[in-house]
Scaffold this motif. Structure first.
Motif, mmCIF file in Angstrom:
data_model
loop_
_atom_site.group_PDB
_atom_site.id
_atom_site.type_symbol
_atom_site.label_atom_id
_atom_site.label_comp_id
_atom_site.label_asym_id
_atom_site.label_seq_id
_atom_site.Cartn_x
_atom_site.Cartn_y
_atom_site.Cartn_z
ATOM 1 N N ALA A 110 4.321 13.931 -0.878
ATOM 2 C CA ALA A 110 4.419 14.963 0.155
ATOM 3 C C ALA A 110 5.855 15.082 0.655
ATOM 4 N N ALA A 111 6.537 13.963 0.814
ATOM 5 C CA ALA A 111 7.920 13.972 1.287
ATOM 6 C C ALA A 111 8.846 14.647 0.277
ATOM 7 N N VAL A 112 8.675 14.348 -1.012
ATOM 8 C CA VAL A 112 9.500 14.996 -2.045
ATOM 9 C C VAL A 112 9.275 16.502 -2.025
ATOM 10 N N LEU A 113 8.021 16.908 -1.927
ATOM 11 C CA LEU A 113 7.720 18.342 -1.903
ATOM 12 C C LEU A 113 8.285 18.999 -0.644
ATOM 13 N N THR A 114 8.229 18.307 0.479
ATOM 14 C CA THR A 114 8.826 18.833 1.703
ATOM 15 C C THR A 114 10.332 19.001 1.511
ATOM 16 N N TYR A 115 10.967 18.036 0.866
ATOM 17 C CA TYR A 115 12.408 18.104 0.620
ATOM 18 C C TYR A 115 12.773 19.284 -0.285
ATOM 19 N N ILE A 116 12.110 19.410 -1.424
ATOM 20 C CA ILE A 116 12.515 20.477 -2.349
ATOM 21 C C ILE A 116 12.166 21.865 -1.815
ATOM 22 N N ARG A 117 11.103 21.958 -1.024
ATOM 23 C CA ARG A 117 10.696 23.265 -0.487
ATOM 24 C C ARG A 117 11.519 23.692 0.729
ATOM 25 N N ASN A 118 12.262 22.784 1.333
ATOM 26 C CA ASN A 118 13.019 23.089 2.548
ATOM 27 C C ASN A 118 14.501 22.766 2.419
ATOM 28 N N ASN A 119 15.008 22.706 1.207
ATOM 29 C CA ASN A 119 16.391 22.327 1.000
ATOM 30 C C ASN A 119 17.300 23.535 1.231
ATOM 31 N N ASP A 120 17.900 23.596 2.403
ATOM 32 C CA ASP A 120 18.772 24.720 2.756
ATOM 33 C C ASP A 120 19.947 24.855 1.797
#
Length: 185
Positions: A110-120
């Motif tokens: 979940a953390a990896v997906l949060t990172y890639i989906r919100n990487n400004d």
């Protein structure tokens, strides 16, 4: 997308960018660490992938952000891997194998997906209205549970194909009003 002169009459209103909550930021930071250690070698630290090696980009990828992106589908890719051709943002990547990462804990995926989906830095925004920027461990748990019917090896040794990850539904069709919580579990 088009460029617009902010403040010019008739220019579209830019989307509202909502800061991550402290819990979401912690998940983002954890995701960055996991991505750097496990994913960046193929997908590159800048998220652009490696075209020559058939590693698709995560930056501006329609699998990651936009109206057809699906956190559940991405969770299944990380849990079980991906084999065979995949079309990302109109480009076909064939023959590459994404190894299963099912040994990761649900909160790590979940953390990896949060990172890639919100990487400004990559221009990635989780969804058009930023209503659900973080992927929760519950989403990953549900994806993991969905495959426990014997169709796929529990250890993730049987990679899925792009078609087997399931259809990507428009964002509004994927979530119920009750699931719009921003809490990271």
């Amino acid at each position: 997308n088009r460029l617009a002169w902010v403040g010019k009459p008739g220019a579209p209103t830019p989307p509202k960018v909502v800061a991550l909550t402290p819990a979401q930021q912690a998940a983002f930071d954890k995701g960055k660490a996991v991505f750097t250690n496990l994913c960046a070698a193929c997908h590159q630290p800048n998220g652009e992938g490696q075209r020559a090696q058939n590693y698709p980009p995560l930056k501006a990828s329609d699998w990651v952000v936009g109206p057809t992106a699906s956190p559940a589908r991405l969770a299944r890719v990380l849990l079980y891997g991906l084999n065979g051709p995949i079309t990302v943002s109109g480009q076909t990547y064939g023959g590459a194998v994404m190894p299963a990462q099912g040994a990761l804990k649900d909160y790590e995926i979940a953390a990896v997906l949060t990172y890639i989906r919100n990487n400004d830095a990559w221009g990635n925004r989780a969804d058009p209205d930023n209503a659900k920027p973080a992927v929760t461990a519950a989403v990953v748990r549900a994806a993991r549970a969905k495959e426990k019917d014997g169709r796929r090896a529990a250890n993730g040794s049987d990679p899925v194909t792009a078609a087997a990850t399931g259809p990507a539904l428009p964002y509004a069709a994927r979530i119920s009003p009750r699931s719009r919580s921003n809490a990271v579990r």
